[in-house]
Design an enzyme around this catalytic site. Structure first.
Site, PDB file in Angstrom:
ATOM      1  N   ASP A  23       0.824  -1.219   0.000  1.00 29.62           N
ATOM      2  CA  ASP A  23       0.000   0.000   0.000  1.00 29.62           C
ATOM      3  C   ASP A  23       0.854   1.263   0.000  1.00 29.62           C
ATOM      4  O   ASP A  23       0.413   2.310   0.483  1.00 29.62           O
ATOM      5  CB  ASP A  23      -0.960   0.022   1.202  1.00 29.62           C
ATOM      6  CG  ASP A  23      -1.767  -1.252   1.319  1.00 29.62           C
ATOM      7  OD1 ASP A  23      -2.425  -1.618   0.328  1.00 29.62           O
ATOM      8  OD2 ASP A  23      -1.737  -1.891   2.389  1.00 29.62           O
TER       9      ASP A  23
ATOM     10  N   HIS B 196      -4.044  -1.546  -6.642  1.00 27.04           N
ATOM     11  CA  HIS B 196      -3.201  -0.408  -6.991  1.00 27.04           C
ATOM     12  C   HIS B 196      -4.082   0.742  -7.455  1.00 27.04           C
ATOM     13  O   HIS B 196      -4.882   0.587  -8.387  1.00 27.04           O
ATOM     14  CB  HIS B 196      -2.203  -0.796  -8.086  1.00 27.04           C
ATOM     15  CG  HIS B 196      -1.111  -1.700  -7.596  1.00 27.04           C
ATOM     16  ND1 HIS B 196      -0.081  -2.132  -8.388  1.00 27.04           N
ATOM     17  CD2 HIS B 196      -0.900  -2.243  -6.372  1.00 27.04           C
ATOM     18  CE1 HIS B 196       0.727  -2.909  -7.672  1.00 27.04           C
ATOM     19  NE2 HIS B 196       0.239  -2.993  -6.447  1.00 27.04           N
TER      20      HIS B 196
END
Length: 428
Positions: free
Chosen positions: A15, A43
């Site tokens: 992340d 993403h």
């Protein structure tokens, strides 16, 4: 003329903003390659104030005229793949050409069911924090040599033979271990054939696509999912993913030799987050952690669950530098720290009363680590409009330089917002 080849990997527990970094760098690339993981990764890319979340599609998919490759190291959930493609089409988006490796393994319905049942059966303290997307069971089948590959979906006889044998094993697991209902062969077989009809035009030799691009002078960008500390071998095992997000995974997951890689760029947040279980030395459970979560929008792109938040851990960053051979760091979300009077940064651990500056190989040892912090002054102003390093306030520049000095690696890109344009490039 040989093209340039770059790998973009995560430095922390995922992340970090790899999608937005890949999206920025993809402007200079002809091919973007996703080389491992599956739909458990999310993403996020923001272009012209529009947000896109890709779980399987490479983050360069929004560049029409380029090629995107899903490599042999990825486990593909066709339903998710088609959903993402259909979502872009519904928004009127023209995309890059997509090539799916014929050797990529397919996430089957039984993988997801077994994933959820296995996680539910684990006792407290042993749960992995899986997303339930069937990734681990699919990789397990791959290494047990009973998996279904993308090429099998377009060969009805091979598919029938493989699925007959594999489904017998899976139904035994479902009924005898978990007390669940068995799955119907015909239903799964027909579903897989339908997947095959749609995916067939996308199938190709991914390694040839990459090789030909480089030989013709095109740049290739390899995109990792998850991150170094979640690597199956080099991460905080067993609280890891089921693949190799590290730089070495780009080669095995795509069929591209390591001697042909030019640069490895590691993406790190200006602070740190983690999703799921496992040790996290710099985690902040109080006001600072909540501020980071809210200001940074730290909620999972795949699951929506809140991420654990804490200060930047330079011990972990140094480990990632060494494991991946990083040539540069892309530091994202620097703007999230705008509101802090002081910013902590971890430079060592205290374990059993001793100071340690290297990352432990043992997860049990890491769980005992207490962070040793240095405190730097905050800048207390909005940096989202800065487009060069010199435009940043002195305290922000000092923070970046501190990370560079301790990691002995240059910070080559700085993110000061979510959009493509909210980027400071320094040497990329």
């Amino acid at each position: 003329m040989k093209g340039r080849t770059d790998i973009v990997i995560g430095v922390q527990w995922g992340d970090e903003g790899k999608g937005r970094v890949v999206d920025v760098l993809a402007a200079d690339a002809g091919v973007v390659v996703r080389y491992q993981g599956g739909a458990n990764a999310g993403h996020t890319v923001v272009v012209d104030n529009e947000k896109y979340v890709f779980h399987l599609l490479p983050s360069g998919i929004l560049y029409q005229g380029k090629s995107c490759v899903i490599g042999n190291g990825v486990v593909v959930d066709p339903d998710t793949l088609f959903e993402e493609l259909d979502g872009l089409a519904a928004r009127g988006k023209k995309t890059a050409k997509l090539v799916v490796s014929h050797a990529a393994h397919i996430v089957m319905p039984y993988h997801k069911i077994i994933d959820r049942l296995a996680e539910g059966a684990r006792s407290e303290g042993t749960k992995i924090g899986t997303t339930g997307r069937g990734i681990g069971p699919c990789y397990a089948d791959k290494y047990e040599r009973i998996g279904i590959r993308a090429e099998d979906l377009v060969n009805p006889e091979v598919l029938r033979d493989k699925l007959t044998r594999t489904l017998k094993i899976k139904n035994d697991i479902l009924t005898k271990i978990y007390g669940a209902e068995p799955l119907d062969f015909g239903e799964i077989y027909e579903k897989a054939l339908a997947w095959g009809r749609r995916i067939e035009p996308m199938l190709g030799d991914a390694f040839l696509e990459i090789d030909e691009a480089v030989k013709s002078g095109g740049n290739v960008l390899f995109e990792g999912a998850q991150a170094t500390l979640l690597d199956i071998d080099h991460g905080t095992y067993p609280f890891v993913t089921s693949s190799s997000p590290c730089a070495g995974g780009a080669c095995t997951g795509s069929g591209f030799g390591p001697s042909r890689i030019d640069r490895v760029i590691g993406v790190a947040k200006a602070y740190c987050t983690r999703v799921g279980e496992g040790p996290f030395p710099t985690e902040e459970n109080g006001e600072a952690g909540e501020t980071l979560r809210q200001k940074g929008g730290e909620f999972g792109a795949t699951t929506g669950r809140p991420r654990r938040c804490g200060w930047c851990d330079l011990v972990a960053v140094d480990y990632a530098v060494k494991v991946n051979g990083l040539d540069g760091i892309a530091l994202t979300k620097l703007d999230v720290l705008d509101e802090f009077d002081e910013i902590k940064i971890c430079t060592a651990y205290e374990i059993d009363g001793k100071i340690r500056k290297t990352f432990p190989s043992s997860c049990a040892e890491l769980a005992k680590a207490k962070p040793v912090y240095e405190t730097l002054p905050g800048w207390k102003c909005d940096i989202s409009k800065c487009r060069s390093f010199d435009e940043l306030p002195q305290a922000a520049r000092d923070y970046v330089k501190y990370i560079e000095d301790k990691a002995e690696t240059p910070v080559v890109l700085i993110g000061v917002g979510a959009g493509r344009e909210d980027t400071i490039r320094r040497g990329l």
